[in-house]
Design a protein around this motif. Sequence first.
Motif, PDB file in Angstrom:
ATOM      1  N   TRP A 477       3.143   3.408   9.700  1.00  0.00           N
ATOM      2  CA  TRP A 477       4.210   2.423   9.858  1.00  0.00           C
ATOM      3  C   TRP A 477       5.055   2.392   8.585  1.00  0.00           C
ATOM      4  O   TRP A 477       4.517   2.239   7.489  1.00  0.00           O
ATOM      5  CB  TRP A 477       3.630   1.036  10.138  1.00  0.00           C
ATOM      6  N   LEU A 478       6.385   2.518   8.757  1.00  0.00           N
ATOM      7  CA  LEU A 478       7.284   2.606   7.607  1.00  0.00           C
ATOM      8  C   LEU A 478       8.374   1.535   7.638  1.00  0.00           C
ATOM      9  O   LEU A 478       9.445   1.713   7.049  1.00  0.00           O
ATOM     10  CB  LEU A 478       7.936   4.002   7.556  1.00  0.00           C
ATOM     11  N   SER A 479       8.096   0.417   8.290  1.00  0.00           N
ATOM     12  CA  SER A 479       9.129  -0.612   8.459  1.00  0.00           C
ATOM     13  C   SER A 479       9.628  -1.176   7.129  1.00  0.00           C
ATOM     14  O   SER A 479      10.774  -1.597   7.015  1.00  0.00           O
ATOM     15  CB  SER A 479       8.584  -1.756   9.325  1.00  0.00           C
ATOM     16  N   LYS A 480       8.756  -1.207   6.117  1.00  0.00           N
ATOM     17  CA  LYS A 480       9.145  -1.781   4.831  1.00  0.00           C
ATOM     18  C   LYS A 480       9.670  -0.728   3.851  1.00  0.00           C
ATOM     19  O   LYS A 480       9.991  -1.041   2.710  1.00  0.00           O
ATOM     20  CB  LYS A 480       7.962  -2.518   4.218  1.00  0.00           C
ATOM     21  N   PHE A 481       9.716   0.515   4.296  1.00  0.00           N
ATOM     22  CA  PHE A 481      10.181   1.605   3.433  1.00  0.00           C
ATOM     23  C   PHE A 481      11.707   1.683   3.471  1.00  0.00           C
ATOM     24  O   PHE A 481      12.322   1.514   4.512  1.00  0.00           O
ATOM     25  CB  PHE A 481       9.606   2.952   3.888  1.00  0.00           C
ATOM     26  N   LYS A 482      12.309   1.943   2.325  1.00  0.00           N
ATOM     27  CA  LYS A 482      13.753   2.159   2.261  1.00  0.00           C
ATOM     28  C   LYS A 482      14.118   3.639   2.326  1.00  0.00           C
ATOM     29  O   LYS A 482      15.229   3.990   2.722  1.00  0.00           O
ATOM     30  CB  LYS A 482      14.318   1.551   0.974  1.00  0.00           C
ATOM     31  N   PHE A 483      13.179   4.502   1.900  1.00  0.00           N
ATOM     32  CA  PHE A 483      13.461   5.927   1.838  1.00  0.00           C
ATOM     33  C   PHE A 483      12.311   6.729   2.445  1.00  0.00           C
ATOM     34  O   PHE A 483      11.171   6.271   2.500  1.00  0.00           O
ATOM     35  CB  PHE A 483      13.664   6.375   0.383  1.00  0.00           C
TER      36      PHE A 483
END
Length: 560
Positions: A477-483
């Motif tokens: 899960w990468l929902s909080k990732f910006k890049f």
Amino acid sequence: MNRFTISYLSFFINSLLIFGQYEKDLIAPLEIPFSLSGTFGEPRATHFHLGLDIRTQGKEGWEVKSISSGRVSRIRISLSGYGKAIYIDHPDQTTSVYAHLQKFAPKIESYIKKFQYINESYTIQKFPKKGDLLVEKGELIGFSGNTGGSSGPHLHFEIREKKSQKPINPLLYDLPVHDEQRPQLQKLFIFFPDKNYILPHIEAISLNKTNDSIYETAKIETSGKIGLGIQMFDRQDSSYSRNGIYSTKVIVNGKIISHYEFDQLIIDESKKLYNVIDYKNYIQKRLKIFKLFYTEDIKLNFMNSLVEHGIFEIEFGKSYHILIEVQDFSGNKSIIETYIEGTKNSLKQVKLRGKLIKADEDYLYSSKNKEVYFPTNTFFDTVKIEIIENGDDIEIGPNFFPIANPYEIKFSLNEKDSLKRIQTFVAKKLKKSLIYLPTKLNKNILTAKVNELGTYTFVRDSLAPTVVPKNFKPEQWLSKFKFLSLKINDDFSGIKKYRGSINGEWILFEYEPKKKMLTYNFSDKYFENVKHKLKLEVEDNVGNKKIYQTTFFRKYDLKD
């Protein structure tokens, strides 16, 4: 009035005459103390430096501002050279250039990103229309970085004439560079530029520093036509870099015979770099010997005056008083004072083996499976070249002569397998490595254009590039990732191209070759689904491909 005051007044008046029409009330592009790692006109490995390199304290991300109002006339993003660069045209008919940026200001970033997505390409060049991107004096235009051919964080800054694109020394615009240090003079060299010699005889003369500004030598005894060269550098306050100088004068018995001054350059004159820097000493020893004479008929832009090309004759039985003045832009000066006595001398000519090739002649070397072709004007002057075959290698040398225009090498392959032929390329052979050269394959013939003498061979690259995710794992899960970051690598022929997509749609991966990193900003696109398919195709220079595919989960917020 002392001699320094007269010299400085002369410089000031000339500057007013040449540059008086340009705006002087500019702001500095960075709001940090100026420390220079490169000055205008200093000789680099392949060119004269066209601007100032301003240190950014080893960091990226400092705000870069427009020195004056104007319009953005050009935006370029490249993997080498200037990296991310902005060109701004100003009302006084100058253009300012800001290079190696980390990123652009939001309105410029938004403008260029639109075209990157249209062209599906990270590297791009655009010339905005008048009125599209106007900027005010002091407006944020980008952030300092390390992109392109930069070897460390800094801002490369230029000012050019708008119409001619001739670079102007930015120090003429009263930038906040503090300098109370005199140029450092390391060694004097005497050149004997005899047209009957393929390589000029050179004698090194040690310098003795007698006070803060004066260097002397032992009495020199020689005769014949000579030119002078210096190994030297300059430093500014708060800088430890060995930068270039601003002005040189050679005075023989009270007469100026050579005067260089770096107020302005012509970009194409970088081709003549090694007519000013001694090529053989630079290649062999990395010594930058700046020649204060010039044997060609048309002098370069920074050569204010040359009497008899800066070459003078030492006659038998006569004495000569020589002064060499070296000055930085702030007026700090160092002087070499020496005396030459005209005596008999015998010069040792460097003996070379091989084929004599004049600059206006072409030459073809051909054997069973190798060919070397030098077109006319490959060299600046007459040279002597020896070509030796050693198995698959071909040695072309000695590497004592700079190349004016590329020459051609061909290898004939004895290979029936078409895949193996495609995977084979011409390489330059160094002591511990092989350097890929762009290679054309026509049937069984490999062809490469090269711009340096040396040893060349052909090799095969059968390995595909590698792809490694750096800040995520499959199914994460990468929902909080910006890049999104991945590392790509090909340690032989090198990366040629790549293409990334999410759910079949092209995405903009920014590529930093020095770190071998691809980075995608999630704010670029909005995807409705939660489950996403990432696909990355990477191809090397001979066609080997790697396809990386994975799945990740991300819920997009409309604020992204």
